[in-house]
Design a protein around this motif. Structure first.
Motif, PDB file in Angstrom:
ATOM      1  N   UNK A 169      -4.212  29.497   6.003  1.00  0.00           N
ATOM      2  CA  UNK A 169      -5.512  29.984   5.488  1.00  0.00           C
ATOM      3  C   UNK A 169      -6.885  29.008   5.966  1.00  0.00           C
ATOM      4  N   UNK A 170      -7.868  29.697   6.220  1.00  0.00           N
ATOM      5  CA  UNK A 170      -9.173  29.013   6.527  1.00  0.00           C
ATOM      6  C   UNK A 170     -10.314  29.632   5.866  1.00  0.00           C
ATOM      7  N   UNK A 171     -11.356  29.234   5.752  1.00  0.00           N
ATOM      8  CA  UNK A 171     -12.517  29.731   5.467  1.00  0.00           C
ATOM      9  C   UNK A 171     -13.182  29.215   4.198  1.00  0.00           C
ATOM     10  N   UNK A 172     -12.623  28.773   3.189  1.00  0.00           N
ATOM     11  CA  UNK A 172     -12.955  28.446   1.914  1.00  0.00           C
ATOM     12  C   UNK A 172     -13.614  26.711   1.968  1.00  0.00           C
ATOM     13  N   UNK A 176      -5.520  35.776  -3.252  1.00  0.00           N
ATOM     14  CA  UNK A 176      -4.698  36.680  -3.285  1.00  0.00           C
ATOM     15  C   UNK A 176      -4.324  37.365  -1.934  1.00  0.00           C
ATOM     16  N   UNK A 177      -5.478  37.717  -1.413  1.00  0.00           N
ATOM     17  CA  UNK A 177      -5.135  38.305   0.016  1.00  0.00           C
ATOM     18  C   UNK A 177      -4.314  37.584   0.940  1.00  0.00           C
ATOM     19  N   UNK A 178      -4.718  36.190   0.953  1.00  0.00           N
ATOM     20  CA  UNK A 178      -4.014  35.193   1.796  1.00  0.00           C
ATOM     21  C   UNK A 178      -2.376  35.188   1.364  1.00  0.00           C
ATOM     22  N   UNK A 179      -2.154  35.372   0.109  1.00  0.00           N
ATOM     23  CA  UNK A 179      -0.649  35.132  -0.308  1.00  0.00           C
ATOM     24  C   UNK A 179      -0.067  36.541  -0.192  1.00  0.00           C
ATOM     25  N   UNK A 201       3.445  27.854   4.903  1.00  0.00           N
ATOM     26  CA  UNK A 201       2.383  28.515   4.388  1.00  0.00           C
ATOM     27  C   UNK A 201       1.436  27.554   3.824  1.00  0.00           C
ATOM     28  N   UNK A 202       0.125  27.712   3.806  1.00  0.00           N
ATOM     29  CA  UNK A 202      -0.900  26.820   3.082  1.00  0.00           C
ATOM     30  C   UNK A 202      -2.236  27.880   2.907  1.00  0.00           C
ATOM     31  N   UNK A 203      -2.498  27.952   1.536  1.00  0.00           N
ATOM     32  CA  UNK A 203      -3.631  28.934   1.463  1.00  0.00           C
ATOM     33  C   UNK A 203      -4.780  28.536   2.227  1.00  0.00           C
ATOM     34  N   UNK A 204      -5.106  27.257   1.950  1.00  0.00           N
ATOM     35  CA  UNK A 204      -6.409  26.949   2.722  1.00  0.00           C
ATOM     36  C   UNK A 204      -6.207  25.393   3.122  1.00  0.00           C
ATOM     37  N   UNK A 205      -6.380  24.988   4.538  1.00  0.00           N
ATOM     38  CA  UNK A 205      -6.414  23.881   5.177  1.00  0.00           C
ATOM     39  C   UNK A 205      -7.466  22.908   4.884  1.00  0.00           C
ATOM     40  N   UNK A 206      -8.661  23.609   4.465  1.00  0.00           N
ATOM     41  CA  UNK A 206      -9.612  22.620   3.986  1.00  0.00           C
ATOM     42  C   UNK A 206     -10.740  22.642   5.164  1.00  0.00           C
ATOM     43  N   UNK A 207     -11.414  21.473   5.397  1.00  0.00           N
ATOM     44  CA  UNK A 207     -12.329  21.434   6.405  1.00  0.00           C
ATOM     45  C   UNK A 207     -12.595  20.015   6.992  1.00  0.00           C
ATOM     46  N   UNK A 232     -14.199  40.369  -0.170  1.00  0.00           N
ATOM     47  CA  UNK A 232     -15.446  39.517  -0.651  1.00  0.00           C
ATOM     48  C   UNK A 232     -15.825  39.108   1.046  1.00  0.00           C
ATOM     49  N   UNK A 233     -15.476  39.955   1.992  1.00  0.00           N
ATOM     50  CA  UNK A 233     -15.938  39.535   3.263  1.00  0.00           C
ATOM     51  C   UNK A 233     -16.068  40.746   4.065  1.00  0.00           C
ATOM     52  N   UNK A 234     -16.975  40.885   5.363  1.00  0.00           N
ATOM     53  CA  UNK A 234     -17.159  42.063   6.156  1.00  0.00           C
ATOM     54  C   UNK A 234     -16.200  43.343   5.991  1.00  0.00           C
ATOM     55  N   UNK A 235     -16.514  44.370   5.764  1.00  0.00           N
ATOM     56  CA  UNK A 235     -15.426  45.288   5.830  1.00  0.00           C
ATOM     57  C   UNK A 235     -14.976  45.873   7.476  1.00  0.00           C
TER      58      UNK A 235
END
Length: 269
Positions: free
Chosen positions: A179-182, A161-164, A198-204, A126-129
């Motif tokens: 993880x970042x971005x979301x 899933x990609x992050x994991x 590991x952390x899937x997303x740190x937030x903002x 779901x990101x640039x290839x």
């Protein structure tokens, strides 16, 4: 056991609300967690998309050692010449060769010659290839490991899933995958069996009275009407999101990982 290396990661900084909050409220957090090394993701720091040299200096002034990025790192073209000169300003390494900037670096931590490698990568689901982050990481580790086994990865990706999958693939080979971005902080901070934090997303770091930093009404129109809307940053309920980590300098394994949200959310009226 040697004194642990203390790291602090500041999650995606969104515009002036996030920057202003950091400049006023990060010093107390820095005093509390006493990090030896600070990393911040700033790809959304200039008007919500991209960054500029002035913002880079502001972040260095509050003690940030390395700045990471993501898919908005290249949104403001005026910073491209500067990206070629500042090795502490990173963008995802797996963008095709020829783009401005650095994707990883090896830095002194200030602790008796101890060094840390910081690697910035971007997912493709779901990101640039762009280029494969898995093989790119393997390539980078071959070079980083010649100087240090301590490696921090900012993995900027949409799909959990990609992050994991990435974290499991490099468990025991890097010290941390954050993880970042979301922009949504997840509740799954842990240390994997091989010693990778590991952390899937740190937030903002920015306005939470929003839709991932964007003005609520503007974002709602975007979804209900199905058409582009003028990007407008929200400005209320500002919070700092981040991660505090401790790394054993001898084994390069993560020994402690703690998500940080300041001020904390309230769960009752």
């Amino acid at each position: 056991m040697a004194k642990p290396l203390r790291l602090f990661f500041i999650a995606d900084i969104v515009g002036e609300p996030g920057l202003n909050l950091l400049e006023t409220m990060f010093p107390p957090l820095r005093d509390k967690y006493e990090p030896d090394f600070i990393i911040a993701n700033a790809e959304n720091s200039h008007e919500g998309r991209g960054l500029n040299r002035h913002i880079v200096k502001r972040l260095y002034d509050i003690g940030v050692n390395v700045i990471t990025g993501g898919n908005h790192s290249f949104d403001k073209w005026k910073i491209f010449p500067y990206m070629k000169t500042d090795e502490k300003l990173l963008r995802p390494l797996n963008y095709p060769k020829g783009n401005a900037g650095y994707g990883y670096g090896i830095y002194d931590t200030g602790i008796s010659g101890l060094k840390i490698g910081v690697l910035n990568l971007q997912g493709r689901t779901f990101m640039p290839q762009i280029d494969d982050p898995f093989s790119t990481c393997t390539w980078a580790l071959e070079r980083i490991k010649s100087e240090t086994d301590i490696v921090f990865v900012d993995f900027h990706a949409e799909a959990t899933a990609e992050k994991l999958a990435f974290a499991w693939n490099f468990d025991g080979k890097v010290s941390a995958v954050i993880g970042t971005h979301t922009h949504i902080p997840t509740n799954d901070a842990r240390i994997l069996p091989g010693g990778t934090g590991y952390l899937t997303d740190a937030g903002m770091t920015g306005p939470f009275d929003s839709v991932i930093g964007m003005d609520k009404d503007t974002s709602i129109r975007r979804f209900t009407l199905g058409t582009p809307q003028k990007y407008k940053i929200a400005d209320k309920d500002n919070r700092i999101c981040g991660v505090s980590l401790q790394i054993d300098p001898e084994s390069a394994k993560c020994t402690h990982i703690e998500p940080v949200i300041f001020p904390e959310f309230t769960n009752s009226l």
